[in-house]
Design a protein around this motif. Sequence first.
Motif, PDB file in Angstrom:
ATOM      1  N   LYS A  57       0.974  -1.267   0.214  1.00  0.00           N
ATOM      2  CA  LYS A  57       0.010  -0.032   0.071  1.00  0.00           C
ATOM      3  C   LYS A  57       1.055   1.155  -0.033  1.00  0.00           C
ATOM      4  O   LYS A  57       1.767   1.350   0.929  1.00  0.00           O
ATOM      5  N   PHE A  58       0.598   2.152  -0.783  1.00  0.00           N
ATOM      6  CA  PHE A  58       1.498   3.412  -0.953  1.00  0.00           C
ATOM      7  C   PHE A  58       0.366   4.568  -1.056  1.00  0.00           C
ATOM      8  O   PHE A  58      -0.782   4.555  -1.091  1.00  0.00           O
ATOM      9  N   GLU A  59       1.093   5.655  -0.457  1.00  0.00           N
ATOM     10  CA  GLU A  59       0.392   6.921  -0.487  1.00  0.00           C
ATOM     11  C   GLU A  59       1.247   8.123  -0.940  1.00  0.00           C
ATOM     12  O   GLU A  59       2.464   8.207  -0.405  1.00  0.00           O
ATOM     13  N   LEU A  60       0.547   9.063  -1.654  1.00  0.00           N
ATOM     14  CA  LEU A  60       1.562  10.119  -2.390  1.00  0.00           C
ATOM     15  C   LEU A  60       1.725  11.463  -1.397  1.00  0.00           C
ATOM     16  O   LEU A  60       0.562  11.767  -1.033  1.00  0.00           O
ATOM     17  N   VAL A  67       5.181   4.129   1.817  1.00  0.00           N
ATOM     18  CA  VAL A  67       4.858   2.927   2.080  1.00  0.00           C
ATOM     19  C   VAL A  67       3.807   3.041   3.089  1.00  0.00           C
ATOM     20  O   VAL A  67       4.270   3.143   4.460  1.00  0.00           O
ATOM     21  N   LYS A  68       2.532   2.642   3.077  1.00  0.00           N
ATOM     22  CA  LYS A  68       1.642   2.641   3.963  1.00  0.00           C
ATOM     23  C   LYS A  68       1.382   1.410   4.910  1.00  0.00           C
ATOM     24  O   LYS A  68       0.926   1.333   5.896  1.00  0.00           O
ATOM     25  N   GLY A  69       1.705   0.251   4.230  1.00  0.00           N
ATOM     26  CA  GLY A  69       1.267  -0.904   4.811  1.00  0.00           C
ATOM     27  C   GLY A  69       1.545  -2.062   3.968  1.00  0.00           C
ATOM     28  O   GLY A  69       1.986  -2.042   2.823  1.00  0.00           O
ATOM     29  N   THR A  90      10.138   7.568  -0.633  1.00  0.00           N
ATOM     30  CA  THR A  90      10.945   8.202   0.211  1.00  0.00           C
ATOM     31  C   THR A  90      10.813   8.067   1.796  1.00  0.00           C
ATOM     32  O   THR A  90      11.449   8.423   2.664  1.00  0.00           O
ATOM     33  N   LYS A  91       9.553   7.449   1.977  1.00  0.00           N
ATOM     34  CA  LYS A  91       9.257   7.153   3.584  1.00  0.00           C
ATOM     35  C   LYS A  91       8.557   5.730   3.605  1.00  0.00           C
ATOM     36  O   LYS A  91       7.994   5.170   2.745  1.00  0.00           O
ATOM     37  N   ILE A  92       8.840   5.454   4.790  1.00  0.00           N
ATOM     38  CA  ILE A  92       8.015   4.139   5.410  1.00  0.00           C
ATOM     39  C   ILE A  92       7.104   4.732   6.485  1.00  0.00           C
ATOM     40  O   ILE A  92       7.550   5.279   7.487  1.00  0.00           O
ATOM     41  N   SER A  93       5.884   4.545   6.340  1.00  0.00           N
ATOM     42  CA  SER A  93       4.893   5.146   7.179  1.00  0.00           C
ATOM     43  C   SER A  93       4.929   4.523   8.629  1.00  0.00           C
ATOM     44  O   SER A  93       5.543   3.277   8.892  1.00  0.00           O
ATOM     45  N   VAL A  94       4.485   5.259   9.604  1.00  0.00           N
ATOM     46  CA  VAL A  94       4.144   4.673  10.895  1.00  0.00           C
ATOM     47  C   VAL A  94       3.243   3.493  10.749  1.00  0.00           C
ATOM     48  O   VAL A  94       2.350   3.468  10.003  1.00  0.00           O
ATOM     49  N   TRP A  95       3.721   2.428  11.549  1.00  0.00           N
ATOM     50  CA  TRP A  95       2.665   1.371  11.692  1.00  0.00           C
ATOM     51  C   TRP A  95       2.737   0.423  10.525  1.00  0.00           C
ATOM     52  O   TRP A  95       2.104  -0.521  10.216  1.00  0.00           O
ATOM     53  N   ALA A  96       3.625   0.748   9.184  1.00  0.00           N
ATOM     54  CA  ALA A  96       3.517   0.202   8.111  1.00  0.00           C
ATOM     55  C   ALA A  96       3.413  -1.355   7.999  1.00  0.00           C
ATOM     56  O   ALA A  96       2.508  -1.838   7.309  1.00  0.00           O
ATOM     57  N   PHE A  97       4.287  -2.210   8.904  1.00  0.00           N
ATOM     58  CA  PHE A  97       4.540  -3.431   8.839  1.00  0.00           C
ATOM     59  C   PHE A  97       4.369  -3.987  10.162  1.00  0.00           C
ATOM     60  O   PHE A  97       4.847  -5.304  10.385  1.00  0.00           O
ATOM     61  N   HIS A  98       3.951  -3.244  11.115  1.00  0.00           N
ATOM     62  CA  HIS A  98       3.615  -3.773  12.446  1.00  0.00           C
ATOM     63  C   HIS A  98       2.986  -5.319  12.628  1.00  0.00           C
ATOM     64  O   HIS A  98       2.100  -5.446  12.020  1.00  0.00           O
ATOM     65  N   ASN A  99       3.496  -6.307  13.313  1.00  0.00           N
ATOM     66  CA  ASN A  99       2.997  -7.335  13.644  1.00  0.00           C
ATOM     67  C   ASN A  99       2.965  -8.160  12.510  1.00  0.00           C
ATOM     68  O   ASN A  99       2.210  -9.250  12.390  1.00  0.00           O
ATOM     69  N   CYS A 100       3.783  -8.205  11.524  1.00  0.00           N
ATOM     70  CA  CYS A 100       3.797  -8.670  10.176  1.00  0.00           C
ATOM     71  C   CYS A 100       4.700 -10.197  10.494  1.00  0.00           C
ATOM     72  O   CYS A 100       6.197 -10.004  10.472  1.00  0.00           O
ATOM     73  N   LYS A 101       4.160 -11.274  10.936  1.00  0.00           N
ATOM     74  CA  LYS A 101       4.744 -12.572  11.300  1.00  0.00           C
ATOM     75  C   LYS A 101       5.632 -13.055  10.401  1.00  0.00           C
ATOM     76  O   LYS A 101       6.499 -13.782  10.630  1.00  0.00           O
ATOM     77  N   ASN A 102       5.431 -12.893   9.153  1.00  0.00           N
ATOM     78  CA  ASN A 102       5.893 -13.530   7.963  1.00  0.00           C
ATOM     79  C   ASN A 102       7.187 -13.058   7.567  1.00  0.00           C
ATOM     80  O   ASN A 102       7.826 -13.779   6.683  1.00  0.00           O
ATOM     81  N   ILE A 103       7.579 -11.919   7.867  1.00  0.00           N
ATOM     82  CA  ILE A 103       8.682 -11.214   7.190  1.00  0.00           C
ATOM     83  C   ILE A 103       9.910 -11.636   8.000  1.00  0.00           C
ATOM     84  O   ILE A 103      10.532 -11.269   9.174  1.00  0.00           O
ATOM     85  N   HIS A 104      10.823 -12.238   7.164  1.00  0.00           N
ATOM     86  CA  HIS A 104      12.208 -12.662   7.419  1.00  0.00           C
ATOM     87  C   HIS A 104      13.350 -11.756   7.257  1.00  0.00           C
ATOM     88  O   HIS A 104      14.207 -11.587   7.820  1.00  0.00           O
TER      89      HIS A 104
END
Length: 203
Positions: A57-60, A67-69, A90-104
């Motif tokens: 998810k992106f936001e301009l 990157v929003k999520g 240019t940015k990674i948003s607050v809470w963008a990937f929080h609690n994503c258990k599958n990211i290694h």
Amino acid sequence: MNICRKCGFEFEGGFCPKCGKDSVETLFDLCLSDVSIQSDSEDYAAVSWLEWSKNLKFELDDSGYMVKGIGGCKDEILNIPPENKKTPVTKISVWAFHNCKNIHKAVIPEGVKSIGAFAFYACGALEDVTLPKSLTKIGGSAFEGCLSLRRVYFMGDNMDWSKISMGSYNDEIVSAEKFFYSEKRPQKDGSFWHYKHGVPDAW
């Protein structure tokens, strides 16, 4: 060894780590589409690193895309693209990937300047992260709860790293082992890395 046609940077792998462009033509690039690699192959992970993650998810905003999520992305290797719709990320948003258990593993491209607070909060499976030299700020608790985080591959040097504004409650990334990018094998002591078949590898 490849040479980027856009910026002239020499590197190994299919994408230029400096500008993020797929701007080389090599035998590997030309033949990759004809190669079938099984998931249990030692080279499978290297091929995965050559593909940008999709369905994020992106936001301009005024500076480019943020990157929003995670959106519909299910990748274990999160490889954020340097552009979205031909506009820089240019940015990674607050809470963008929080609690994503599958990211290694997470790869944040050159051009990203800030990682928002709680961006990777409680990503318990995250083992290593690749960060760009362009990074100037890591928000509070951005990597809090990343209990498996052991390695940080940074595109800059130790002085560049010391200039990053680090928010509170980021003990996991502060204590992780840092590797600084060096295209050639360093002649000095320290922890350094380079790309080997598109994958970060310590010298």
